[in-house]
Each structure stands twice: as structure tokens, then as C-alpha cells.
Write a protein that holds these residues in place. Structure first.
Motif, PDB file in Angstrom:
ATOM      1  N   PHE A 110      18.389  12.550  14.386  1.00 50.16           N
ATOM      2  CA  PHE A 110      17.745  13.738  14.949  1.00 50.16           C
ATOM      3  C   PHE A 110      18.291  14.056  16.342  1.00 50.16           C
ATOM      4  O   PHE A 110      18.600  15.218  16.643  1.00 50.16           O
ATOM      5  N   VAL A 111      18.420  13.034  17.171  1.00 52.88           N
ATOM      6  CA  VAL A 111      18.884  13.265  18.544  1.00 52.88           C
ATOM      7  C   VAL A 111      20.319  13.782  18.547  1.00 52.88           C
ATOM      8  O   VAL A 111      20.638  14.773  19.216  1.00 52.88           O
ATOM      9  N   LEU A 112      21.192  13.148  17.779  1.00 56.22           N
ATOM     10  CA  LEU A 112      22.602  13.565  17.748  1.00 56.22           C
ATOM     11  C   LEU A 112      22.784  14.908  17.053  1.00 56.22           C
ATOM     12  O   LEU A 112      23.681  15.675  17.406  1.00 56.22           O
ATOM     13  N   SER A 113      21.934  15.206  16.059  1.00 50.44           N
ATOM     14  CA  SER A 113      22.001  16.527  15.419  1.00 50.44           C
ATOM     15  C   SER A 113      21.693  17.620  16.429  1.00 50.44           C
ATOM     16  O   SER A 113      22.370  18.649  16.484  1.00 50.44           O
ATOM     17  N   GLY A 114      20.644  17.392  17.230  1.00 51.36           N
ATOM     18  CA  GLY A 114      20.294  18.375  18.250  1.00 51.36           C
ATOM     19  C   GLY A 114      21.369  18.510  19.309  1.00 51.36           C
ATOM     20  O   GLY A 114      21.760  19.632  19.686  1.00 51.36           O
ATOM     21  N   PHE A 115      21.883  17.382  19.792  1.00 51.06           N
ATOM     22  CA  PHE A 115      22.900  17.410  20.854  1.00 51.06           C
ATOM     23  C   PHE A 115      24.204  18.035  20.353  1.00 51.06           C
ATOM     24  O   PHE A 115      24.816  18.863  21.047  1.00 51.06           O
ATOM     25  N   GLY A 116      24.633  17.648  19.167  1.00 49.31           N
ATOM     26  CA  GLY A 116      25.867  18.208  18.608  1.00 49.31           C
ATOM     27  C   GLY A 116      25.767  19.705  18.407  1.00 49.31           C
ATOM     28  O   GLY A 116      26.711  20.451  18.719  1.00 49.31           O
ATOM     29  N   MET A 117      24.628  20.171  17.919  1.00 49.75           N
ATOM     30  CA  MET A 117      24.453  21.608  17.724  1.00 49.75           C
ATOM     31  C   MET A 117      24.382  22.333  19.061  1.00 49.75           C
ATOM     32  O   MET A 117      24.877  23.462  19.184  1.00 49.75           O
ATOM     33  N   TYR A 118      23.780  21.722  20.076  1.00 50.93           N
ATOM     34  CA  TYR A 118      23.764  22.335  21.411  1.00 50.93           C
ATOM     35  C   TYR A 118      25.188  22.600  21.882  1.00 50.93           C
ATOM     36  O   TYR A 118      25.523  23.691  22.343  1.00 50.93           O
ATOM     37  N   LEU A 119      26.055  21.580  21.761  1.00 52.29           N
ATOM     38  CA  LEU A 119      27.433  21.734  22.216  1.00 52.29           C
ATOM     39  C   LEU A 119      28.169  22.815  21.428  1.00 52.29           C
ATOM     40  O   LEU A 119      28.925  23.611  22.005  1.00 52.29           O
ATOM     41  N   LEU A 120      27.952  22.840  20.112  1.00 58.84           N
ATOM     42  CA  LEU A 120      28.637  23.833  19.281  1.00 58.84           C
ATOM     43  C   LEU A 120      28.137  25.241  19.595  1.00 58.84           C
ATOM     44  O   LEU A 120      28.936  26.175  19.755  1.00 58.84           O
ATOM     45  N   ALA A 121      26.827  25.413  19.698  1.00 61.72           N
ATOM     46  CA  ALA A 121      26.273  26.738  19.986  1.00 61.72           C
ATOM     47  C   ALA A 121      26.674  27.211  21.380  1.00 61.72           C
ATOM     48  O   ALA A 121      26.968  28.395  21.586  1.00 61.72           O
ATOM     49  N   PHE A 122      26.714  26.292  22.338  1.00 60.77           N
ATOM     50  CA  PHE A 122      27.109  26.682  23.696  1.00 60.77           C
ATOM     51  C   PHE A 122      28.582  27.095  23.745  1.00 60.77           C
ATOM     52  O   PHE A 122      28.964  27.980  24.524  1.00 60.77           O
ATOM     53  N   LEU A 421      23.411  24.851   9.266  1.00 58.01           N
ATOM     54  CA  LEU A 421      24.217  24.716  10.473  1.00 58.01           C
ATOM     55  C   LEU A 421      24.608  26.097  11.002  1.00 58.01           C
ATOM     56  O   LEU A 421      24.514  26.375  12.201  1.00 58.01           O
ATOM     57  N   SER A 422      25.010  26.974  10.104  1.00 59.69           N
ATOM     58  CA  SER A 422      25.450  28.320  10.495  1.00 59.69           C
ATOM     59  C   SER A 422      24.282  29.167  10.983  1.00 59.69           C
ATOM     60  O   SER A 422      24.403  29.901  11.967  1.00 59.69           O
ATOM     61  N   PHE A 423      23.146  29.065  10.305  1.00 59.02           N
ATOM     62  CA  PHE A 423      21.965  29.818  10.744  1.00 59.02           C
ATOM     63  C   PHE A 423      21.529  29.367  12.138  1.00 59.02           C
ATOM     64  O   PHE A 423      21.015  30.175  12.926  1.00 59.02           O
ATOM     65  N   SER A 424      21.707  28.103  12.453  1.00 59.39           N
ATOM     66  CA  SER A 424      21.339  27.602  13.791  1.00 59.39           C
ATOM     67  C   SER A 424      22.150  28.311  14.866  1.00 59.39           C
ATOM     68  O   SER A 424      21.610  28.700  15.917  1.00 59.39           O
TER      69      SER A 424
END
Length: 778
Positions: A110-122, A421-424
Motif C-alpha cells: 500500500f505504501v509503495l503503491s501510493g508513493f510510486g503513483m505520486y511520483l508518476l502523477a507528478f 493505474l491510468s484512472f489514477s
């Protein structure tokens, strides 16, 4: 010197900010997985049996590593093609313990999913608050929660996907500076130039990091790797249209060749056993086309809240029941109305985003990926409210028919992982649009904010640069969380009988037979954990996701063993005679001792049945049966189980006949007044087991009936012992044949069935075959 100090300070602040972000998702995980954190050392989060399978297999591999040592054990697992994410659980079990080790990896997903998506979205939005929201969506989506609690372990560990996508984009984007023909520009920047970061050369660092995370995806699951390869196809098509000149770079093709070579080598090393099965004549990995249809998603599931929702578990329950009755859709692909609305808002507000200097590059790629993988997850035929009528063909049918190994994928619905992932990311653009509406509106306000050192120290830019933005970020986050909330998480303490620990201390090599180990999915799953504790061979056999031919030949074909495993648990009094004349209850302990089965164990939970469905509690009939037919030297009972230790003084000293379930030439079966009768084509056979250590002699007797004249032969271990042309139609005839030399162990008795002209009879027609029953050895 000043510039170096500023650079070091900037890097320190950047690392500090990333730690804040990781801490943010860690705290959010503690809150949104309640009461998991408070039971971190005493139970594991779980919705059902699949969790036990993962923990059990990890425990078995941990035993290998413990016995052989770290390096030899790891090499042994690598040789078995068992070096994957479950092996990581084994390492964590050895270091932190069975429960804490599992929970650490669960928490990290959960933690790495959130962090990884933060980096990708940013990387795409350049908006920190919007990226935080994207991380919340990806980490705590019902899809991830469901796969984590049900423990679809490969799909649970989705955390590497955003990291891979990030560095894949960075790798290609690093060459944009020299690609003057690139269409990948963004009008949100002055002059519509490409985003900064490209210097005209493909950066090795980004290539290596993309390769690393692709390797971690492969390490996690072969199915997840297959989905990622489709994502790469989407990406390459996108780059062909937006960045065509990069494909004429020789360096790119060098990287491609190296990537394919390494990926092929790694795949062969990690999935060698799967390749061998896939190319074998017995490819049990292929679940069949019906499974691809059955385990795909319903078209409406994306807007139907799951049954484990905290606030409205019964919402849309009627539609969910429609799915449940007709398909195995897990109802876990609910994207959330707020997320879908934010995604639409992000695309609709592109012009406004550009005016506010928020990049929109890649937004159509992510929309195509979200939509494309959602459509692929619907499977080969459109499933709408559980109906596939008429059978509308879907794009996944092409993947099933033409992409290598995709016919072996059973859970097609998990393709949705790249859709969420894409919807995020799309929702991050929608969030950025709303957040930008509360941006400072005049230069005076902007200048005041820039000079506010306290604001800089508080790093409020992660949650917004002013109070309005912080309120908007909080509201969006709260709405998403409420839509996704699934607390309290169910947990499992893994409590078990101390009897298994006692067996684990016994170093003697023998087998145990556990009931209902061959007929109960829940118990068979739990038993994988108990097996890693008692470390004894288990006679019981259960096929989970796929049926393996001949996996249970011994269990179904051995008298007493068959009755214990299959008949008792199914409320049957037990009849292991089949086509044999006599039962073997009087030598049951001998048979169990012959196969080194030391204990028969009754699992109380597995035998209690389901009173709501009218199932009987089979514990007491099972105990009564054991007391009647098995000689117990000792008994043990607690709240979990009853165990009978077989009396070893019953030395194997007899012979018995058993059905050969690996034989495919029995073409029919029915009950008669004399018990079971079977129809045999040429090649049908049984086993004669000589439990003594001496060569024996005897006589084989059996009854036969025919509907037309035919020649019947009997072969014993390949040698002909009977040959007669039968003409007596429709009546029982008793046949005898001498068995002059019966070797210790298993011996083959084969029936040869031939037409009048000598042609062997291979047919499903009962009228063309011979009925065999009342088989015995004198």
C-alpha cells in the motif's frame, strides 16, 4: 561554492519531502486498513483461503532455505522455477516470523503503491497535491484492497507498475531535446516547447531503472508481466505517433536488443517449468476458453460498489447477485464515481490547465490506456449483467488467439490493474484543475506567498499553497476515501493445533492423511500452512486453480485411502470396492502401513459442514468409521482436530486389487445389484498390489457380460494369461486366469477387447465393449 551549497540544500529538501510523502501513505495505510496495524504481530489480513495458500507455500520454501542454507536454498528454489515474490515472503518469514513477515510486505504494497503513483502523477501534472490524491486512488482502490485481502499475491503487489511506467517515459523523454520532429510538446509551456529534461540522448540511468522495475514485475508474477507487455505495446504505438524520430536512433535499437535478450533469459530462468508445461502434451495451465469468459469482468462492474464497502455494502446488491449467479466476477473493479468524474474533468479542462501552466502531455495516452485495459478486462465476449447473449466478440479474443501463452491466463479480469493505474493519473489532472481554481489570483498575493518563509518551512505546497487549496485537497481526498473505505479489515490469527508442532519435532519420515483434505477448498488451503509446520508428506490431494491430470491417481485408486478422503467427507458411508468383489476393511491398517501413512487426522472445522445449507456434521460419522475399520495405537484430540495413530503391528501381509485411475480405457460405470460395474474398451486395467516382500501366486476371477461377440484377453504385467472368443450374449459369465508370478509391489492387470476380426475395440459405445465386475484374487 554557494551554488554547491544551494544544490546540496535542494537535494536534502527533496529527500526530506519524499520521506514526508512516504510517511503520509504509511499513516494513511494504518488508518484505512484498521484494525490491521493493532494486530500486526498476532494476525494477518485476509478475506479467505487464498491467503493461507500463499503463507503455506512461503513456509515450505522457508523450510528449504532453512535446511540448505541461504545460498544453496535460494539456488534450489531457482532450479525449481520457484524464485518469485512468494519466495520473498519466505525470506521475510525467516527474518521477522510468519505473521510479521507477511504483514510487512502487505503494508509495503500500500505504501509503495501510493508513493510510486505520486511520483508518476507528478511527472505528468507537476502538481503535488493532485499527485498525492492519485496515490490515494491507486493504493486504496477496491481492486487493490480485494486482491490484497483475497491474496492474489501477484496482483496485490502492484507497487512496481507506476515506477516502471515512470522510468519508461523518462527514458524516451530524455531524447526529446534533439528530436525536432517530436510532436510531444505541451502548450502549457512558453512557445509550446517540450517539457524540460531532454538533452537529446537516451539516458542509461533511466533505461536501467526501467529494466529493474520490469524485472521486479516479472519477479512478482508472470501474469502481471504479460499484462505489462500489452502496456508496452500501447506505449510504443503512442510514441510512434508522438515521437517518431526516436525510432531511427541506433542507440535505441541497441537498448531494445539488450532488453529483449535479458528479459528472455530472465523469463526462461524464472518461468522455465511453466514453459515446459505449456509446451508439453499435458498443458494443465490452459484452463480452457470457458475459464477466460468466466473470469472476465462484467461491463457494469466498474460502477458497482463492492460488497466489502464500509458504508453501503448492500448498494447495487441486486446487480452484484446477477453477476455472482452467472460469472465469477469479483466485483472489485469499482473505479469510484468521484474518480471517474475527476478523470472526465481533467480531460474536459485541458485548455484551462494549459492556461494555468499545468502540463497536459500524455493525457490522451492515459485515457486510451484506461479505456483499453478496461475493455480487455471484459474478456473474449461481452458480459453485461451476467449475460453473454448474444456472444459479442471483444478485443481480448485477439490476445487469446494470437499472443503466446495468453490462452493459459485464467483471471482475465485482472487486466483492469493498468486501467485503475491510468484512472489514477487522469484523476490527478482533474484534481489539479479544481486545485488551480484556488490559486493566487493577483501578483501581490503571489509575491506575498513567495516571501512567506514560514509557509516554506511548513511545506504546505504538498497539500496546497493556501487555505482554499488545502480545503479542496482535503475534500477530494475525503470523498475518494469514503467511496473506497473497506474497514474493518478481516484478519486471521493462523491458530492451529499443537499436534502439528509435535509432528514437526518428529524427524522420522512418514505420511499423514487429513480429512477433508481432498474435497474441501478451505481446509486444503489451510493445510498448506499446517504442512509447512509439521513437515510431513500429506496423502490428501487438492487441485486449486487448475486441475492436474493424474494428480490424484493414488488417492482415488487405493482402497481405504479413497474412502477416507472422498466418501466420508461427502456424507457417504464408504465403499471402496468399485468393481472388486470384496471390501478391504479387514486389512485397512495394513494398507495404510504399507504406504507409510502414520496418522489419519480429522479436521473439525472442515467436517462440521454448513448447517444453513443443510450439511451434516461429518466428524462423528468419520470417527465411528475409523474406530470400526482402522486399528489405532493411540489417539489425540483437541479443539482443532482428532488424530488416530495407525497401529504398526499390523504388518502388510496381503494382496489387494485397486482401480487404475491413470487408465483412460474405462468408458462407463454404473451400479448394479452386485455393486459397481464398468465398461471396458481395449486397454482398460486395474492394479494388483502385493504388500508382501515375496513373489506370490494366485488366481484372478471376474464376471463379464457382452452385447455382441468379441474376443477377450487378459494380460498380467504385459504377458497374456487369458484369451477367449466370447459368444454368450447378455448373461454373466465367470472368467478365471492363473497368476503364477505376482511380484512385490504394484502389478498391472489389463483387459484386451477385440472384434471378431481381431481389430482392437476403442469406443465409447457400451454395446461394443465388455462389462467387467466382481473382480477378485483368490
Amino acid at each position: 561554492m554557494i551554488n554547491c551549497q544551494l544544490f546540496r540544500q535542494a537535494m536534502f529538501n527533496l529527500r526530506k519531502e519524499k520521506l514526508y510523502i512516504i510517511l503520509f501513505y504509511a499513516v494513511l495505510t494504518i488508518v484505512l486498513t484498521w484494525p490491521f496495524a493493532s494486530r500486526f504481530f498476532s494476525s494477518v489480513p485476509s478475506l479467505g483461503s487464498d491467503t493461507m495458500q500463499v503463507i503455506g507455500v512461503a513456509g515450505e520454501r522457508a523450510n528449504v532455505i532453512k535446511d540448505l542454507g541461504f545460498w544453496k536454498g535460494t539456488f534450489e528454489l531457482l532450479k525449481r522455477s520457484e524464485f518469485n515474490v512468494v519466495t520473498l515472503y519466505s525470506y521475510f518469514e525467516l527474518i521477522f516470523g510468519r505473521i510479521a513477515g507477511y504483514n510487512l510486505l502487505f503494508f509495503a504494497s500500500f505504501v509503495l503503491s501510493g508513493f510510486g503513483m505520486y511520483l508518476l502523477a507528478f511527472y505528468f501534472t507537476k502538481n503535488k497535491p493532485a499527485s498525492l490524491i492519485a496515490g490515494i486512488i491507486f493504493a486504496f482502490s477496491p481492486f487493490h484492497v480485494h486482491n490484497s485481502l483475497s491474496t492474489n499475491v501477484g496482483t496485490m503487489h502492484q507497487e512496481w507498475l507506476p515506477f516502471f511506467a515512470l522510468y519508461l517515459f523518462k527514458f524516451f523523454d530524455s531524447a526529446k531535446g534533439s528530436d525536432s520532429g517530436s510532436k510531444e510538446t505541451d502548450n502549457s509551456l512558453p512557445g509550446g516547447q517540450a517539457l524540460p529534461g531532454g538533452n537529446g540522448s537516451l539516458r542509461l540511468k533511466n533505461f536501467l531503472l526501467a529494466g529493474l522495475f520490469l524485472g521486479l514485475i516479472a519477479f512478482t508474477e508472470h501474469q502481471l508481466l504479460a499484462f505489462t507487455l500489452i502496456f508496452i505495446l500501447f506505449f510504443l504505438v503512442y510514441k510512434i505517433f508522438t515521437q517518431p524520430k526516436i525510432f531511427i536512433k541506433g542507440k535505441l535499437w541497441l537498448y531494445v536488443i539488450v532488453s529483449v535478450a535479458i528479459l528472455s533469459a530472465v523469463s526462461f530462468l524464472m518461468f522455465r517449468s511453466l514453459f515446459e508445461i505449456a509446451f508439453s502434451g499435458n498443458n494443465y495451465l490452459d484452463p480452457g476458453f470457458k475459464a477466460a469468459v468466466k473470469y472476465s469482468n462484467d461491463a457494469l462492474a466498474i460502477i458497482i460498489p463492492p460488497s466489502f464497502h464500509s458504508f453501503w455494502p448492500d448498494a447495487f446488491s441486486h446487480i452484484r447477485e446477477t453477476f455472482r449467479r452467472r460469472t465469477d466476477s469479483s466485483f472489485s473493479i469499482y473505479a469510484g464515481f468521484s474518480v471517474l468524474l475527476l478523470s472526465i474533468l481533467g480531460m474536459a479542462g485541458m485548455r484551462s490547465l494549459r492556461k494555468r501552466r499545468i502540463p497536459t502531455r500524455g493525457i490522451w495516452f492515459w485515457f486510451a490506456t484506461a479505456l483499453g485495459f478496461y475493455i480487455l478486462s471484459l474478456g473474449p465476449h461481452l458480459n453485461y449483467m451476467g449475460e453473454i447473449n448474444p456472444p459479442v466478440k471483444m478485443p481480448y479474443l485477439l490476445a487469446y488467439n494470437y499472443l503466446p501463452f495468453f490462452n493459459n491466463i485464467r483471471t482475465v479480469g485482472r487486466l483492469f490493474i493498468y486501467s485503475i493505474l491510468s484512472f489514477s493519473i487522469l484523476a490527478a489532472w482533474g484534481s489539479a484543475y479544481l486545485i488551480s481554481k484556488a490559486s493566487p489570483k493577483n501578483e501581490e498575493e503571489k509575491e506575498k506567498l513567495a516571501k512567506d518563509d514560514n509557509a516554506k518551512e511548513r511545506r504546505t505546497d504538498l497539500f496546497g499553497v493556501n487555505l482554499k487549496q488545502q480545503i479542496i485537497v482535503s475534500l477530494i481526498s475525503l470523498v475518494v476515501i469514503v467511496e473506497y473505505l473497506a474497514v474493518p479489515f478481516k484478519t486471521n490469527t493462523l491458530l492451529h493445533s499443537s499436534f502439528y508442532d509435535k509432528l514437526g519435532q518428529d524427524k522420522e519420515n512418514y505420511s499423514v492423511l487429513e480429512i477433508p483434505g481432498s474435497t474441501n477448498y478451505d481446509f486444503a488451503s489451510r493445510d498448506l500452512v499446517w504442512k509447512s509446520i509439521h513437515r510431513k508428506n500429506t496423502v490428501n490431494s487438492y487441485d486449486f486453480a487448475r486441475e492436474i491430470d493424474e494428480n490424484d491417481v493414488f488417492q482415488k485408486g487405493t482402497p481405504i485411502v479413497r474412502t477416507l478422503l472422498y466418501d466420508i467427507s461427502n456424507e457417504d458411508s464408504g465403499n471402496d470396492r468399485d468393481i472388486m468383489k470384496n471390501s478391504y476393511y479387514n486389512i485397512s491398517s495394513e494398507i495404510l502401513n504399507y504406504y507409510s501413512i502414520r496418522y489419519v487426522i480429522l479436521d473439525k472445522e472442515g467436517l462440521k459442514g454448513n448447517p444453513e445449507k443443510g450439511d451434516l456434521n461429518m466428524l462423528y460419522p468419520a470417527k465411528a468409521y475409523i474406530s470400526n475399520v482402522i486399528k489405532c495405537a493411540d489417539e489425540y484430540e483437541d479443539e482443532y482436530l482428532y488424530a488416530c495413530r495407525i497401529d504398526q503391528t499390523d504388518v502388510p501381509d496381503h494382496m489387494f486389487l485397486a482401480m487404475d485411475y491413470s487408465n483412460k480405457h474405462w468408458v462407463g460405470k454404473s451400479k448394479s445389484k452386485n455393486g459397481i460395474q464398468r465398461w471396458a474398451e481395449n486397454g482398460a486395467g486395474v492394479k494388483l498390489v502385493n504388500m508382501t516382500n515375496q513373489i506370490q501366486s494366485s488366481k484372478l476371477n471376474f464376471d463379464a457380460k457382452i452385447s455382441k461377440p468379441l474376443r477377450l484377453k487378459v494380460f498380467f504385467n504385459g504377458a497374456e494369461i487369458y484369451n477367449q472368443y466370447l459368444t454368450y450374449l447378455g448373461k454373466k459369465q465367470t472368467i478365471s486366469a492363473d497368476l503364477p508370478s505376482i511380484n512385490p509391489g504394484e502389478n498391472d492387470v489389463t483387459f484386451g477387447v477385440y472384434a471378431a476380426d481381431g481389430t482392437e475395440i476403442k469406443t465409447d459405445k457400451k454395446s461394443d465393449s465388455v462389462v467387467i465386475y466382481q473382480v477378485e484374487v483368490e
